[in-house]
Design a protein around this motif. Structure first.
Motif, PDB file in Angstrom:
ATOM      1  N   LEU A 150      70.662  17.699 -25.611  1.00 11.26           N
ATOM      2  CA  LEU A 150      70.553  16.971 -24.342  1.00 11.26           C
ATOM      3  C   LEU A 150      69.130  16.994 -23.784  1.00 11.26           C
ATOM      4  O   LEU A 150      68.906  16.560 -22.666  1.00 11.26           O
ATOM      5  N   GLY A 151      68.190  17.521 -24.559  1.00 12.37           N
ATOM      6  CA  GLY A 151      66.784  17.459 -24.162  1.00 12.37           C
ATOM      7  C   GLY A 151      66.198  18.736 -23.603  1.00 12.37           C
ATOM      8  O   GLY A 151      65.039  18.745 -23.186  1.00 12.37           O
ATOM      9  N   VAL A 152      66.947  19.817 -23.566  1.00 12.20           N
ATOM     10  CA  VAL A 152      66.405  21.091 -23.086  1.00 12.20           C
ATOM     11  C   VAL A 152      65.554  21.692 -24.213  1.00 12.20           C
ATOM     12  O   VAL A 152      66.034  21.820 -25.336  1.00 12.20           O
ATOM     13  N   PRO A 153      64.300  22.055 -23.935  1.00 13.77           N
ATOM     14  CA  PRO A 153      63.470  22.671 -24.985  1.00 13.77           C
ATOM     15  C   PRO A 153      64.108  23.961 -25.494  1.00 13.77           C
ATOM     16  O   PRO A 153      64.613  24.772 -24.704  1.00 13.77           O
ATOM     17  N   ALA A 154      64.100  24.163 -26.811  1.00 11.93           N
ATOM     18  CA  ALA A 154      64.721  25.344 -27.424  1.00 11.93           C
ATOM     19  C   ALA A 154      64.154  26.637 -26.849  1.00 11.93           C
ATOM     20  O   ALA A 154      64.875  27.634 -26.726  1.00 11.93           O
ATOM     21  N   GLY A 155      62.887  26.650 -26.466  1.00 13.01           N
ATOM     22  CA  GLY A 155      62.270  27.840 -25.894  1.00 13.01           C
ATOM     23  C   GLY A 155      62.797  28.183 -24.507  1.00 13.01           C
ATOM     24  O   GLY A 155      62.573  29.280 -24.008  1.00 13.01           O
ATOM     25  N   LYS A 156      63.506  27.255 -23.876  1.00 10.79           N
ATOM     26  CA  LYS A 156      64.061  27.481 -22.541  1.00 10.79           C
ATOM     27  C   LYS A 156      65.526  27.922 -22.600  1.00 10.79           C
ATOM     28  O   LYS A 156      66.175  28.085 -21.576  1.00 10.79           O
ATOM     29  N   VAL A 157      66.059  28.085 -23.821  1.00  8.33           N
ATOM     30  CA  VAL A 157      67.440  28.535 -23.998  1.00  8.33           C
ATOM     31  C   VAL A 157      67.396  29.885 -24.691  1.00  8.33           C
ATOM     32  O   VAL A 157      66.888  30.012 -25.799  1.00  8.33           O
ATOM     33  N   ASP A 158      67.903  30.910 -24.023  1.00  9.34           N
ATOM     34  CA  ASP A 158      67.865  32.275 -24.538  1.00  9.34           C
ATOM     35  C   ASP A 158      69.279  32.709 -24.908  1.00  9.34           C
ATOM     36  O   ASP A 158      70.153  32.776 -24.048  1.00  9.34           O
ATOM     37  N   LEU A 159      69.507  32.985 -26.197  1.00  4.27           N
ATOM     38  CA  LEU A 159      70.796  33.532 -26.629  1.00  4.27           C
ATOM     39  C   LEU A 159      70.755  35.030 -26.422  1.00  4.27           C
ATOM     40  O   LEU A 159      69.868  35.702 -26.929  1.00  4.27           O
ATOM     41  N   GLN A 160      71.680  35.554 -25.645  1.00  5.64           N
ATOM     42  CA  GLN A 160      71.740  36.995 -25.401  1.00  5.64           C
ATOM     43  C   GLN A 160      73.110  37.513 -25.765  1.00  5.64           C
ATOM     44  O   GLN A 160      74.122  37.012 -25.273  1.00  5.64           O
ATOM     45  N   LYS A 161      73.128  38.530 -26.616  1.00  8.16           N
ATOM     46  CA  LYS A 161      74.391  39.168 -26.965  1.00  8.16           C
ATOM     47  C   LYS A 161      74.717  40.151 -25.853  1.00  8.16           C
ATOM     48  O   LYS A 161      73.937  41.049 -25.557  1.00  8.16           O
TER      49      LYS A 161
END
Length: 183
Positions: A150-161
């Motif tokens: 949807l256009g969100v830069p990958a660097g702005k999405v943080d996967l946290q366990k």
């Protein structure tokens, strides 16, 4: 003479049945085309619609300002409450419920204003723990991929366990991915 009358009646009945069949066929096609052409935007797949939209500097994303719940019969659903988007999943599935793009609108707007999206996957306590953790990660990856799509830069999405990946509540509520905004 009676034989000719019965033949004529048969042919006449057959022709009337054939004409009725053609009329119903044409009406069915017209109704089907009208239903597909007039389908509202929210009834179309949201990700496909977002991907098909031409990129431009004035892209507008709807803002979700209230609690929204979408429930799908197979167990997949979405709930937006207090700025947190929760995606719930059917047992053993990583398929998102329809409406993911609309539910993520507030997250997208928050990221555009400089915040970061944190995506965390949880699972229920039934079955094999290692398999459940892999499935929770796959679900979180799916949500991340939708955000990036949807256009969100990958660097702005943080996967946290999360420290504890087994979700609380009943099993249906435990099988979820949470998306939160952080500064």
């Amino acid at each position: 003479m009676s034989d000719d009358d019965s033949q004529q009646n048969f042919i006449l009945g057959f022709l009337l049945a054939l004409i009725a069949l053609v009329i119903f066929f044409v009406l069915g096609i017209a109704v089907w085309h009208k239903g597909h052409a007039a389908a509202p935007a929210h009834a179309r797949p949201a990700v496909a619609a977002a991907a098909a939209a031409a990129p431009g500097p004035t892209t507008t994303v709807a803002e979700v300002t209230e609690t929204v719940t979408v429930v799908i019969p197979d167990g997949a659903s979405i709930r937006v409450a207090n700025g947190v988007v929760n995606f719930y999943f059917a047992t053993g599935s990583a398929d998102l419920a329809p409406g993911a793009a609309e539910a993520l609108a507030a997250v997208i707007k928050g990221v555009e204003s400089g915040r970061k999206a944190v995506v965390s996957g949880f699972h229920d306590t039934t079955g094999d723990a290692a398999t459940n953790e892999q499935l929770a990660k796959k679900r979180a990856d799916t949500v991340r991929d939708v955000l990036v799509g949807l256009g969100v830069p990958a660097g702005k999405v943080d996967l946290q366990k999360p420290a504890v990946t087994a979700g609380s509540g009943n099993n249906a509520e435990a099988r979820r991915v949470e998306v939160k905004l952080v500064d």
